[in-house]
Design a protein around this motif. Structure first.
Motif, mmCIF file in Angstrom:
data_model
loop_
_atom_site.group_PDB
_atom_site.id
_atom_site.type_symbol
_atom_site.label_atom_id
_atom_site.label_comp_id
_atom_site.label_asym_id
_atom_site.label_seq_id
_atom_site.Cartn_x
_atom_site.Cartn_y
_atom_site.Cartn_z
ATOM 1 N N PRO A 187 0.845 -1.197 0.000
ATOM 2 C CA PRO A 187 0.000 0.000 0.000
ATOM 3 C C PRO A 187 0.878 1.245 0.000
ATOM 4 O O PRO A 187 2.084 1.153 0.251
ATOM 5 N N SER A 188 0.291 2.378 -0.276
ATOM 6 C CA SER A 188 1.075 3.621 -0.276
ATOM 7 C C SER A 188 0.139 4.782 0.000
ATOM 8 O O SER A 188 -0.983 4.820 -0.539
ATOM 9 N N ARG A 193 -4.287 -8.401 -1.395
ATOM 10 C CA ARG A 193 -4.321 -7.404 -0.317
ATOM 11 C C ARG A 193 -4.820 -6.057 -0.854
ATOM 12 O O ARG A 193 -4.370 -5.600 -1.882
ATOM 13 N N ARG A 194 -5.740 -5.452 -0.127
ATOM 14 C CA ARG A 194 -6.226 -4.116 -0.495
ATOM 15 C C ARG A 194 -6.528 -3.334 0.771
ATOM 16 O O ARG A 194 -6.699 -3.910 1.851
ATOM 17 N N SER A 195 -6.608 -2.031 0.619
ATOM 18 C CA SER A 195 -7.043 -1.193 1.734
ATOM 19 C C SER A 195 -8.562 -1.169 1.786
ATOM 20 O O SER A 195 -9.210 -0.970 0.751
ATOM 21 N N ARG A 212 -12.054 0.421 2.288
ATOM 22 C CA ARG A 212 -12.507 1.807 2.070
ATOM 23 C C ARG A 212 -13.632 2.190 3.021
ATOM 24 O O ARG A 212 -13.956 3.366 3.169
ATOM 25 N N GLN A 263 -12.170 10.684 9.496
ATOM 26 C CA GLN A 263 -12.268 9.517 8.616
ATOM 27 C C GLN A 263 -13.102 8.441 9.328
ATOM 28 O O GLN A 263 -12.736 7.958 10.405
ATOM 29 N N GLY A 292 -4.277 1.650 6.400
ATOM 30 C CA GLY A 292 -3.365 2.606 7.006
ATOM 31 C C GLY A 292 -4.060 3.950 7.077
ATOM 32 O O GLY A 292 -4.885 4.279 6.221
ATOM 33 N N GLY A 332 -2.734 7.832 7.549
ATOM 34 C CA GLY A 332 -1.591 8.726 7.755
ATOM 35 C C GLY A 332 -2.005 10.127 8.164
ATOM 36 O O GLY A 332 -1.203 10.913 8.646
HETATM 37 C C1 LIG Z 1 1.388 5.372 5.040
HETATM 38 C C2 LIG Z 1 -0.036 5.226 4.542
HETATM 39 C C3 LIG Z 1 -0.998 6.144 4.909
HETATM 40 C C4 LIG Z 1 -2.316 5.998 4.470
HETATM 41 N N1 LIG Z 1 -3.255 6.891 4.901
HETATM 42 C C5 LIG Z 1 -4.555 6.716 4.545
HETATM 43 C C6 LIG Z 1 -5.559 7.583 5.089
HETATM 44 O O1 LIG Z 1 -5.287 8.497 5.885
HETATM 45 N N2 LIG Z 1 -6.838 7.335 4.702
HETATM 46 C C7 LIG Z 1 -7.179 6.316 3.841
HETATM 47 O O2 LIG Z 1 -8.368 6.147 3.543
HETATM 48 N N3 LIG Z 1 -6.236 5.494 3.312
HETATM 49 C C8 LIG Z 1 -4.937 5.655 3.650
HETATM 50 N N4 LIG Z 1 -3.975 4.793 3.163
HETATM 51 C C9 LIG Z 1 -4.327 3.730 2.213
HETATM 52 C C10 LIG Z 1 -3.940 4.132 0.769
HETATM 53 O O3 LIG Z 1 -4.847 5.069 0.281
HETATM 54 C C11 LIG Z 1 -3.893 2.864 -0.127
HETATM 55 O O4 LIG Z 1 -2.833 2.076 0.294
HETATM 56 C C12 LIG Z 1 -3.703 3.212 -1.583
HETATM 57 O O5 LIG Z 1 -4.820 3.867 -2.108
HETATM 58 C C13 LIG Z 1 -3.462 1.958 -2.418
HETATM 59 O O6 LIG Z 1 -4.534 1.068 -2.322
HETATM 60 P P1 LIG Z 1 -4.345 -0.418 -1.787
HETATM 61 O O7 LIG Z 1 -3.761 -0.347 -0.416
HETATM 62 O O8 LIG Z 1 -5.737 -0.986 -1.790
HETATM 63 O O9 LIG Z 1 -3.447 -1.154 -2.718
HETATM 64 C C14 LIG Z 1 -2.662 4.909 3.610
HETATM 65 C C15 LIG Z 1 -1.694 3.988 3.243
HETATM 66 C C16 LIG Z 1 -0.397 4.124 3.712
HETATM 67 C C17 LIG Z 1 0.635 3.099 3.326
#
Ligand SMILES: Cc1cc2nc3c(=O)[nH]c(=O)nc-3n(C[C@H](O)[C@H](O)[C@H](O)COP(=O)(O)O)c2cc1C
Length: 437
Positions: free
Chosen positions: A85-86, A290-292, A294, A364, A410, A412
């Motif tokens: 993730p990023s 793996r995904r974040s 939402r 959030q 995550g 941030g």
């Molecule tokens: C260091 C870091 C901070 C992040 N901060 C947020 C956040 O504040 N809110 C959020 O909804 N997602 C956050 N994310 C998730 C990213 O948006 C997500 O990793 C990115 O969109 C890529 O999608 P994926 O993780 O599904 O591959 C964060 C991810 C990382 C690694």
């Protein structure tokens, strides 16, 4: 620089990148998406490229540290998500890998070209190599990974705060390397304290990219290896670049400079691999899918699931650099556990803090609707290392949660001072992560 100086210098940069309700209001990070710098580095065509072969386990180990795992195409645009993730999906991190003594692969330093799933040979080894910067008087038969940051990809949107995201994203990338190593049954050790500045110069990074960590995977032998016999030319990792003085200063100020007096990891130090007990095929599937999350549905997770997750987080990191991360929890929906604020597994205050957690995370809803929201805190001795340790734990948390069918994200963006006050701690808040249904 002494440890005390490093500590205070790190704190200075952490403090300079804090969010507060006022700072978020004054700078909501709106950007014109059409000005986003390129997220993939590519060396010129004259460098030799080797497509990663799916039938080769070393290639697969390397590929799964960074692979694109999700692609969405729109009429005028497309976006690609990866195993790591990023923050903001901006992907500032790059991976380089030195390969030595592996049959069928030219000894050299390669750039992992994620966009084409190939290795670009950027430097052929003779009697020289990365060891001289990372493990003096050693030779590594196997792989040495370098994680670097092309920081403008992140600072384009997040300005100074992206100093944190660069380090956290690097930590996630270390976690992705750890996961791929587990899958392909390779030993690794992560090294943070080495001559990064000399390496940045010799790899031709100028001020635009910087090395954050290295990962050694192979047999370590005693032998003196020379520094690179000729520095590499500069190759840009983005199509355009804008300098950010705070990030450059923050990186330099938190890089180890007294590494000569530090205990270098060596072949006599055996790090105990964490006893993860993933079923390999399912774990491979988890890495790829793996995904974040939402949004969460405020569903409960079982106590057994939570214990598995907690155990995974409390396993030692495979490095001799010791930065301690203390985790606070706002528990909302874990079977058999009271809602409230916890330090580790110790209940500090029993109450429904879900709305408070949402507010603290810049409104959030993820932080409110989660089963649990984790706050990673530290009084670090090296800020750059501690932030990467937090990101690394973050990657572990994503993977164990997703493995168990639980969502994770995550976070941030949060109000630093108000979280410290809420937790009742002077420790800096390095990262927040939410998991849930
Ligand atoms: C260091 C870091 C901070 C992040 N901060 C947020 C956040 O504040 N809110 C959020 O909804 N997602 C956050 N994310 C998730 C990213 O948006 C997500 O990793 C990115 O969109 C890529 O999608 P994926 O993780 O599904 O591959 C964060 C991810 C990382 C690694």
């Amino acid at each position: 620089m002494t440890i005390e100086q490093l500590e205070t210098v790190g704190k200075k940069f952490h403090d300079a990148t804090k969010h507060s309700p006022l700072s978020v209001m004054l700078d909501p990070n709106y950007v014109d998406a059409s000005t986003q710098p390129t997220a993939f580095k590519s060396y010129p065509n004259f460098y030799r490229r080797f497509p990663l072969d799916e039938n080769n386990s070393v290639h697969n180990f390397i590929r799964l540290t960074s692979a694109i795992t999700f692609e969405k195409k729109y009429k005028y645009d497309s976006y690609q998500l990866r195993v790591n993730p990023s923050a903001g999906a901006l992907y500032p991190t790059e991976i380089y890998v030195q390969i030595r003594g592996i049959k069928g692969i030219v000894d050299g330093i390669y750039h992992l070209e994620v966009a084409t799933d190939s290795l670009t040979l950027i430097y052929e080894l003779i009697d020289d190599g990365l060891e001289s910067y990372i493990l003096p008087n050693c030779l590594v038969k196997g792989l040495i990974f370098l994680v670097s940051c092309a920081y403008f990809r992140s600072s384009w949107k997040y300005k100074n705060r992206s100093l944190r995201y660069c380090f956290l994203d690097s930590g996630h990338h270390l976690g992705a390397i750890e996961a791929s190593a587990y899958l392909y049954q390779k030993d690794i050790q992560v090294i943070f304290n080495f001559d990064k500045i000399a390496l940045n110069n010799d790899l031709g990074f100028e001020n635009k990219e910087f090395v954050t960590a290295s990962v050694v995977s192979g047999e370590i032998k005693s032998k003196t290896i020379r520094k690179l016999r000729s520095p590499l030319p500069f190759v840009s990792s983005t199509d355009y670049f804008e300098v950010n003085p705070l990030i450059e200063a923050g990186y330099k100020a938190t890089v180890f400079q007294d590494f000569k007096n530090n205990l270098f990891p060596n072949k006599n130090i055996v790090l105990q691999s964490p006893p993860f007990s993933y079923q390999l095929e399912q774990f491979r599937e988890t890495i790829i899918t793996r995904r974040s999350a939402r949004a969460f549905k405020r569903g409960e997770i079982s106590q057994l699931e939570w214990l598995q997750i907690w155990q995974c987080l409390t396993q030692p990191l495979l490095t001799i650099s010791k930065e301690t991360i203390e985790i606070y929890l706002v528990i909302n929906y874990i079977e058999g556990m009271e809602s409230g604020l916890y330090r580790g597994l110790q209940l500090l205050q029993s109450k429904d803090f879900s709305e408070k957690a949402k507010y603290l995370c810049v409104n959030q809803a993820l932080a409110r609707d989660s089963a649990v929201t984790l706050f990673l805190t530290s009084t670090y001795s090296n800020y750059q290392t501690a932030m990467q340790a937090a990101g690394w734990l973050g990657q572990r948390l994503y993977l164990i949660s997703n493995y168990l069918g639980i969502g994770c994200s995550g976070i941030g963006a949060y109000h630093d001072d108000e979280i410290q006050e809420f937790l009742g701690t002077n420790k800096d808040i390095l990262y927040v992560i939410a998991i849930g249904r």
